[in-house]
Scaffold this motif. Structure first.
Motif: not given
Length: 316
Positions: A115-122, A135-140, A183-190
């Motif tokens: 359920t977290d699409k960062r699995y694509l990086a793996e 992938f962008l973390a909040p604040g990136d 990002q303001a909502a604290g979400r990882i962005t693709m």
């Protein structure tokens, strides 16, 4: 944990109990919960097809809303995730619920990963052909890509096309605002390139169900999905957008990628969906691997419901 042979033997024993009338001795019928959400408490038409297919195998199945406070999950022999499509807005709550459900398929550990699409990086790191993804973390910091091509922005945790947009060189202001909002909502962005082939060739979704004889995922059928994204995110409120869907016979290259993807997965899964779009050279790229709550399009293959029911019965 039971081995695949254990599962297959148990499934065959249950099927053997079924009489020609489709009934079993009193008290012998297992109970299965088919998990959905409050928006569709009786399941989509497609998912409902598995209910009579399970009944024919001597299994009593019923839809149950995942956050129903009155649901007694321990009363079921198996709990099968199908359409809990509101999980993305309540991700932590959903994962906590999944971890507390006995006999859940696909398993809670797989659900947390998928359920977290960062699995694509793996998967990309493992050498699979994956759509290039940033992938962008909040604040990136982030600036729109140069070069004039189109790209897609979406959160790493999402369902359907919620919070997803398609952008081009003329949409820079909207694209930056979209990223900042997530990002303001604290979400990882693709951020991914938009693959133009989806507008003509479309997207190929390959469905895999557990084979009771082996306990491993086996190819079932495939469909073509037409393009969904027409422009920037406009705050769509629904979880599921109607797509143009037709049956498809996958190419040899698509089957090879699909099979390679599922070969990396752990044993014990009941279903998987591998979504592919060709790159500019026609090579299929993985855009999504659905192991949690994918539509499986049984309306587009006459035997699909029977195969899924057999996979569920194997998992009992």
């Amino acid at each position: 944990m039971s081995t695949s042979l254990d599962h297959a033997t148990r499934a065959q024993a249950r099927v053997a109990l079924v009489s020609e009338a489709g009934s079993t001795p009193s008290g012998a019928r297992p109970r299965v919960a088919i998990v959905t959400c409050a928006e569709i408490p009786l399941l989509e038409d497609d998912d409902r097809l598995v209910l009579p297919a399970l009944a024919a195998l001597g299994v009593d199945a019923e839809p149950v809303v995942w956050d129903d406070p009155d649901a007694d999950w321990s009363s079921y022999d198996l709990v099968v995730l199908r359409s809990p499509w509101d999980y993305a807005q309540r991700h932590d709550e959903f994962l906590a619920w999944a971890a507390g459900v006995p006999r859940l398929v696909n398993p809670a550990e797989t659900v947390a990963w998928n359920t977290d699409k960062r699995y694509l990086a793996e998967l990309a790191a493992a050498g699979l052909p994956v759509t290039p993804t940033m992938f962008l973390a909040p604040g990136d910091p982030w600036t729109p890509p140069a070069g004039g091509g189109e790209y897609v922005i979406k959160p790493a945790v999402s369902a359907g096309s919620r919070d997803t947009g398609r952008y081009g060189p003329a949409d820079t202001v909207q694209a930056v605002a979209h990223v900042r909002r997530l990002q303001a909502a604290g979400r990882i962005t693709m951020v991914q390139p938009y693959l133009p082939a989806v507008d003509s060739y479309g997207e190929t979704a390959l469905l895999y169900f557990a084979d009771p004889a082996t306990g491993r995922l086996a190819y079932s059928h495939a469909i073509r999905k037409g393009p969904m994204l027409t422009g920037p995110d406009e705050g769509m409120e629904t979880l599921y957008k109607l797509e143009e869907i037709t049956p498809r016979t996958p190419t040899a290259a698509e089957r090879a990628v699909g099979d390679a993807v599922v070969a990396t997965l752990p044993a014990g899964l009941v279903y998987a969906r591998v979504d592919l779009i060709p790159d500019e050279r026609g090579n299929p790229l993985l855009v999504e691997l659905e192991l949690t709550e994918p539509s499986v399009f049984m309306l587009h293959d006459a035997a699909a419901a029977t195969r899924l029911a057999a996979a569920i019965t194997w998992a009992l």
